[in-house]
Write an enzyme that holds these catalytic residues in place. Structure first.
Site, PDB file in Angstrom:
ATOM      1  N   ASP A  39     -10.073   4.545  -3.356  1.00 29.02           N
ATOM      2  CA  ASP A  39     -10.097   5.907  -2.818  1.00 29.02           C
ATOM      3  C   ASP A  39     -10.632   6.939  -3.805  1.00 29.02           C
ATOM      4  OD1 ASP A  39      -9.449   7.954  -0.942  1.00 29.02           O
ATOM      5  OD2 ASP A  39      -7.539   8.303  -1.959  1.00 29.02           O
TER       6      ASP A  39
ATOM      7  N   GLU B 258      -2.522  -1.417  -7.236  1.00 34.47           N
ATOM      8  CA  GLU B 258      -2.364  -1.794  -5.838  1.00 34.47           C
ATOM      9  C   GLU B 258      -3.112  -3.054  -5.423  1.00 34.47           C
ATOM     10  OE1 GLU B 258      -2.872   1.659  -3.320  1.00 34.47           O
ATOM     11  OE2 GLU B 258      -0.928   2.384  -3.986  1.00 34.47           O
TER      12      GLU B 258
ATOM     13  N   TYR C 261       4.602   6.529  -0.646  1.00 36.85           N
ATOM     14  CA  TYR C 261       4.217   7.714   0.130  1.00 36.85           C
ATOM     15  C   TYR C 261       5.118   7.937   1.339  1.00 36.85           C
ATOM     16  CZ  TYR C 261       0.137   8.042  -2.855  1.00 36.85           C
ATOM     17  OH  TYR C 261      -0.691   8.194  -3.950  1.00 36.85           O
TER      18      TYR C 261
ATOM     19  N   GLU D 227       2.801   6.835  -8.371  1.00 38.77           N
ATOM     20  CA  GLU D 227       2.182   7.660  -7.336  1.00 38.77           C
ATOM     21  C   GLU D 227       3.217   8.069  -6.306  1.00 38.77           C
ATOM     22  OE1 GLU D 227      -1.420   6.274  -5.408  1.00 38.77           O
ATOM     23  OE2 GLU D 227      -2.208   5.503  -7.321  1.00 38.77           O
TER      24      GLU D 227
HETATM   25  C1  GCB Z   1      -3.012   5.061  -3.463  1.00 45.20           C
HETATM   26  C2  GCB Z   1      -4.121   4.757  -4.407  1.00 45.20           C
HETATM   27  C3  GCB Z   1      -4.903   5.995  -4.775  1.00 45.20           C
HETATM   28  C4  GCB Z   1      -5.126   6.861  -3.549  1.00 45.20           C
HETATM   29  C5  GCB Z   1      -3.763   7.285  -3.019  1.00 45.20           C
HETATM   30  C6  GCB Z   1      -3.854   8.147  -1.764  1.00 45.20           C
HETATM   31  O1  GCB Z   1      -2.088   4.355  -3.320  1.00 45.20           O
HETATM   32  O2  GCB Z   1      -3.690   4.091  -5.564  1.00 45.20           O
HETATM   33  O3  GCB Z   1      -6.115   5.606  -5.344  1.00 45.20           O
HETATM   34  O4  GCB Z   1      -5.917   7.961  -3.812  1.00 45.20           O
HETATM   35  O5  GCB Z   1      -3.028   6.157  -2.700  1.00 45.20           O
HETATM   36  O6  GCB Z   1      -3.934   9.354  -1.885  1.00 45.20           O
HETATM   37  O7  GCB Z   1      -3.855   7.606  -0.684  1.00 45.20           O
END
Ligand code: GCB
Length: 611
Positions: free
Chosen positions: A168, A419, A475, A513
């Site tokens: 991403d 990941e 998330y 994250e």
């Molecule tokens: C993740 C990735 C990261 C993305 C992020 C997102 O898990 O490691 O590269 O930018 O999520 O914002 O979705």
């Protein structure tokens, strides 16, 4: 051992290093890679110049250039001083993304694959001394599954190639880091390793120096005022530093290590580097710096900004460190690739803790891995026929990374993948090799980790046992149950954390994250997802969960700033999870985080005993 030294270019008594950054001639090449040997090795066509270091993509107004997949060409005429004759002469690239072939005066000198680590082309016997010499570099930016970061390059029906990252961030490329011309004595310091032991008020520095010859070496350690703090002789040994000043979090003390090769009275080579005395250790669920527990506060970052893309820019670096200090951060992860060397030098000086990540991202076959993985999708990534080739490239990158960064006090851990798909047994032998290699190569035996994707949870993930620190990318409240469903997100989040707790791993957990996309321009009362109000709500919920588990020893929010990605329906001109905008101005969440991080003590949660 690598074929070339990874030491940062320096000018010392016997070394010369001259930056050849600036405007380089530039040419977008063919998509078929057929202009190599026969083509432009003697000089590239046209009359276009672009700055180095920089990504080439965002200078132009044509979409064909921004999206270009294939070979781009750089050229520079450089004067090599006559006085350098008799030395070894190198052209040293901070990085070339993702692979490069270097020609000097029409002769092919070397190739390098891997877009985020340095390499040096030995041009000693190729250059004309006291004359101009032509450097031509062919840089290829195509993504594959046999190199990191992973992705694919497709052919569109109109005949154009297109990069399809399995990750991403935008596939910025080119000569994104500084280039140096260097003269180094024939007999020179090639590499050195340091390991520290603190004993009362003193410190022991265990060292090992490698040179390209047989003559004896001597070391002196100078304190910040230039006074000699310790001396030693021999390739291997111990230096004792009386009343050592330790390198501490946000309170860095740097010594200067000077290494000399001597032939009697004559000095054959001298190399020097700033170093910091500190130890790093994992004990139970604690991360110990100099024997004392630390709680990490900070960011997953990117090298990314307007116009120069992923190109190193000292102004952006300075601003980023000032913002990180303002907000009360003490650490960051170099997501998702090794950063420019100057950033580690700055982190050394500013006392930031760095989790140093190799570019092993996209090891999950998907064009939106971070999304699809959370749906439970499985791709058997590590069962591909090409996996052994990928593993070789990955291991080579780990070797280069550790060789480059091992002597930075700021580097406290290695992140060996981001990941990957860990739901399949096939990942296990792959992990075993990469983790073993990092352990072997690092004399400091720093903790190793990798960032676990949403579906790498207890019962599914086959690889978390390799990590010394369990790093989670989560998330809940964004990809999972966002908006008005946030209470359910919290419940699911706690359920997962309870499952980890039940495993009694007795290891520190770190959030590498968590975050919510937020438009810096948008307010909404009551909140909706994407508004600044929602980013605050999301953070309050997440912080509550962090505070409920003693084994969580750090939080690095995704992301420090908004950054460019591939275009698509999930991204509004890039990823907007920044706490700061891409122009490095605060969103509301920055103030919320500042309040929290300024108040959290460094030894937060130090009191708990095990899980
Ligand atoms: C993740 C990735 C990261 C993305 C992020 C997102 O898990 O490691 O590269 O930018 O999520 O914002 O979705």
């Amino acid at each position: 051992m690598l074929e070339y030294s990874m030491l940062y270019p320096k000018t010392t008594k016997l070394r010369r290093s001259v930056s050849i950054d600036g405007m380089w001639k530039f040419h977008i090449g063919s998509q078929n890679g057929d202009q190599g040997e026969a083509g432009f090795k003697n000089g590239i066509p046209g009359n276009d110049f672009i700055p180095v270091p920089a990504s080439f993509q965002d200078f132009y107004t044509e979409k064909e250039i921004r999206e270009f997949a294939g070979d781009v060409w750089y050229e520079k005429d450089v004067f090599v001083p006559g006085e350098w004759e008799g030395n070894k002469v190198f052209v040293r690239f901070g990085a070339a993304t993702h692979r490069a072939v270097v020609y000097v005066n029409g002769k092919k000198i070397m190739e390098h694959e891997g877009g985020f680590l340095p390499f040096a082309a030995d041009v000693t016997d190729t250059v004309h001394y006291n004359e101009f010499n032509k450097i031509v570099v062919r840089v290829n930016n195509e993504l594959t599954v046999t190199n990191i970061p992973c992705g694919e390059t497709i052919l569109l029906p109109n005949g154009k190639k297109m990069n399809k990252p399995y990750f991403d961030f935008f596939n910025y490329s080119g000569l994104q880091r500084s280039v140096f011309l260097m003269a180094i004595p024939k007999e020179s310091v090639f590499d050195f390793d340091l390991d520290y032991e603190i004993s009362g008020k003193d410190a022991l520095i265990h060292y090992h120096v490698q040179t390209t010859g047989e003559h004896p070496v001597e070391l002196s350690l100078l304190d910040a005022s230039g006074k000699v703090a310790a001396r030693a002789e021999g390739f291997k040994g111990v230096m004792k530093v009386k009343d050592a000043r330790l390198w501490q979090v946000r309170n860095a003390y740097l010594y200067r290590l000077v290494i000399r090769i001597r032939d009697g009275e004559q000095i054959l080579d001298e190399y020097e580097q700033e170093i910091g005395i500190r130890t790093v250790k994992i004990e139970g669920t604690s991360i110990l710096l100099n024997g004392k527990p630390v709680y990490l506060k900070g960011f997953g970052k990117h090298e990314d900004c307007d116009i120069v893309g992923r190109g190193f820019h000292s102004g952006v670096m300075k601003r980023d460190f000032e913002l990180m200090k303002w907000i009360g951060a003490n650490s960051f992860r170099t997501a998702h690739y090794p950063y420019s060397e100057e950033i580690y030098q700055m982190a050394d000086r500013e006392g930031f803790l760095v989790i140093d990540e190799v570019a092993a991202v996209g090891l999950f076959e998907s064009l939106m891995n971070f999304m699809e993985a959370s749906t439970g999708k499985r791709t058997a990534f590590f069962e591909k026929e090409t996996t052994p080739v990928l593993l070789k490239a990955h291991k080579r990158a780990v070797e280069e990374l550790i060789a480059r960064d091992k002597n930075h006090p700021c580097v406290i851990a290695w992140s060996l993948l981001n990941e990957p798909e860990t739901s399949n047994e096939a990942a296990v032998p792959y992990f075993e090799e990469v983790f073993r290699l990092a352990h072997e190569l690092d004399v400091q035996k720093r903790p190793r980790t990798f960032a676990l994707i949403m579906n790498s949870v207890p019962g599914v993930c086959k690889c978390y046992q390799f990590s010394d620190i369990i790093s989670l990318n989560r998330y809940y409240g964004w990809y999972v149950k966002g908006g008005y469903e946030i209470s359910e997100a919290e419940a699911l989040f706690r359920k997962e954390m309870d499952a980890w707790k039940a495993l009694k791993l007795n290891k520190p957990f770190l959030f590498t994250e968590y975050g919510a996309d937020t438009m810096g321009s948008d307010h909404k009362l009551p909140s909706v997802m994407w508004s600044q109000e929602y980013q605050d709500e999301y953070l309050k919920m997440t912080n509550d969960v962090f505070d409920s588990y003693d084994f969580i020893k750090g939080e690095q929010i995704w992301n420090f700033a908004d950054f460019q990605t591939t275009e698509g329906i999930l991204r509004v001109n890039g990823n907007k999870k920044g706490v700061f905008t891409r122009q490095r101005q605060p969103k509301d969440a920055a103030y919320l985080l500042r309040k929290r991080w300024m108040e959290l003590p460094l030894a937060y949660k130090a009191q708990e005993k095990g899980l």
